[in-house]
Design an enzyme around this catalytic site. Structure first.
Site, PDB file in Angstrom:
ATOM      1  CB  THR A  86      -8.475  -5.442 -51.952  1.00  0.00           C
ATOM      2  OG1 THR A  86      -9.436  -6.494 -51.951  1.00  0.00           O
ATOM      3  CG2 THR A  86      -7.092  -6.026 -52.202  1.00  0.00           C
ATOM      4  CG  HIS A 145      -0.243  13.627 -53.241  1.00  0.00           C
ATOM      5  ND1 HIS A 145      -0.433  14.909 -53.661  1.00  0.00           N
ATOM      6  CD2 HIS A 145      -1.333  13.309 -52.504  1.00  0.00           C
ATOM      7  CE1 HIS A 145      -1.596  15.357 -53.202  1.00  0.00           C
ATOM      8  NE2 HIS A 145      -2.154  14.397 -52.488  1.00  0.00           N
ATOM      9  CB  SER A 148      -1.917  13.264 -48.423  1.00  0.00           C
ATOM     10  OG  SER A 148      -2.676  12.790 -49.482  1.00  0.00           O
ATOM     11  CG  ASN A 153      -4.023  23.986 -47.323  1.00  0.00           C
ATOM     12  OD1 ASN A 153      -4.545  24.199 -46.233  1.00  0.00           O
ATOM     13  ND2 ASN A 153      -4.667  24.095 -48.460  1.00  0.00           N
ATOM     14  CB  THR A 178      -9.695  13.944 -48.854  1.00  0.00           C
ATOM     15  OG1 THR A 178      -8.983  15.030 -49.433  1.00  0.00           O
ATOM     16  CG2 THR A 178     -11.182  14.232 -48.867  1.00  0.00           C
ATOM     17  CB  CYS A 211      -8.528  21.858 -54.692  1.00  0.00           C
ATOM     18  SG  CYS A 211      -8.131  22.300 -53.029  1.00  0.00           S
ATOM     19  CD  GLN A 226       0.548  21.451 -47.187  1.00  0.00           C
ATOM     20  OE1 GLN A 226       1.724  21.695 -47.459  1.00  0.00           O
ATOM     21  NE2 GLN A 226      -0.297  20.999 -48.097  1.00  0.00           N
TER      22      GLN A 226
END
Ligand code: PLP
Length: 370
Positions: free
Chosen positions: A226, A190, A188, A140, A60, A314, A168
């Site tokens: 950081t 994950h 991403s 997706n 995102t 989502c 994807q």
């Protein structure tokens, strides 16, 4: 789930090497070294320099940085093109940029199979004015693939930049996509057995970008704050595994996906595979079932330990009609009976057998109740 090899790679950064990679003392040095090695490993896969990789917290964030970063850094007229089936991480930014008066926007539609017309793209491009085209690699919800290499040559011939949300694609299509001529990719971790909270964007030096988060100047000034060394090492290791495993993982994954589709089609009346006429990635099976609602099916599957969604994770909480299916022009009686079944390189034949055994009677029960 997190690959154990990824966790092993991350552990030292969460335990003994806890220093800040920006510190010059001995606590920071091994961390900086690990972050640099991860950056180099990722960059090599894309044929880029290490400084051309920006580590972020999610896709995102990458999508937001790609669109807002490019559009706000452009001179002169700013026209942005995207598609109606993008993830909200792209579509919502595109619409926000338009409503803030920062660009004009064209949103391209898709056909019944979720495919894009390259002619429509050619016609939409305004040479000189179109600065950025943002088109996802694979959808997706449906897994439908867009022909990115062809799109790239159309976009580049017109002098515009191309951003591809590759969330994807990775681990779900052969690994050559990392060498497609694309200016900006979003990822991403994950989504490919890496940790949540870790994403990246490729940011080659020829692309002028404005940062969205300013401060300490980390990540070439494109994303201050950081660094997340464990997340960075994690996404790098997960990327290596996903790309290296693709050759052997994809054919059985696609075969299992097809066996699941055939088995469900044979047993569930009125079940149609979405995007069946289009090229699709190996892991996603999206189906619609006439005259039923997805929610009771999802609840019953969940009781059986089978995790399925109705479209994107989502929006499935709200179970509202998917913008992707609306864009594809699916009939109203199909837009609510949707299931997205996702496989990974860990999915087994026994998993497929179990879904084939459990899902058809659930649909029957839900139909009888309705
Ligand atoms: N883009 C696509 C195509 C996705 O599927 C997703 C998540 O499902 C995202 C972007 C957003 O990823 P994240 O939630 O990690 O920011």
């Amino acid at each position: 789930r997190l690959d154990p090899e990824v966790l092993d790679a991350m552990m030292p950064l969460l335990t003994e090497h806890f220093g800040n990679p920006g510190s010059s003392h001995s606590g920071g040095r091994p961390v900086a070294k690990a972050v640099h090695a991860a950056r180099r490993a990722v960059a090599d896969r894309f044929g880029l320099e290490p400084s051309e990789i920006v580590f972020l917290a999610s896709a995102t964030e990458a999508d937001n940085l790609a669109l807002r970063g490019v559009i706000t850094a452009c001179e002169g007229p700013r026209h942005l093109i995207t598609t109606a089936v993008e993830h909200p991480a792209v579509l919502d930014v595109a619409r926000a940029l338009e409503s803030e008066g920062l660009c004009s926007l064209t949103v391209l539609g898709v056909d019944r199979d979720g495919q894009l017309s390259l002619d429509a793209l050619r016609k939409a491009i305004r040479p000189g004015d179109t600065k950025l085209v943002s088109i996802m690699g694979a959808n997706n919800e449906t897994g439908v693939l867009f022909p990115i290499p062809e799109i790239a040559s159309i976009v580049h011939d017109a002098g515009a930049l191309l951003h591809v949300d590759a969330v994807q694609l990775i681990g779900k299509v052969p690994p050559e996509w990392t060498r497609w001529p694309v200016d900006l990719f979003s990822l991403s971790a994950h989504k490919f057995h890496g940790p949540k909270g870790s994403g990246l964007m490729t940011a080659p030096k020829h692309v002028k970008l404005n940062p969205m988060v300013v401060g300490g100047g980390q990540e070439r000034g494109l994303r201050s704050g950081t660094e997340n060394p464990a997340g960075i090492v994690g996404i790098s290791k997960a990327l290596e595994l996903a790309l290296d495993h693709s050759a052997e993982a994809l054919p059985p994954m696609a075969a299992r996906r097809d066996r699941l589709a055939e088995g469900l089609r044979a047993q569930v009346e009125g079940l149609v595979v979405t995007g069946a006429g289009a090229a699709r990635n190996a892991n996603t099976l999206h189906v619609t079932i006439a005259g039923v609602e997805a929610e009771p099916i999802l609840v019953n599957l969940d009781r059986e330990g089978i995790a399925v969604s109705a479209g994107s994770a989502c929006s499935s909480g709200a179970l509202k009609a998917s913008h992707v299916l609306e864009a594809m022009g699916l009939p109203k009686d199909r837009i609510h009976g949707v299931l997205r079944l996702s496989l990974s390189r860990e999915t087994t034949d026994a998993d497929i057998d179990r879904v084939l055994e459990v899902l058809p009677p659930i649909v029957q029960r839900v139909r009888n109740l309705g």
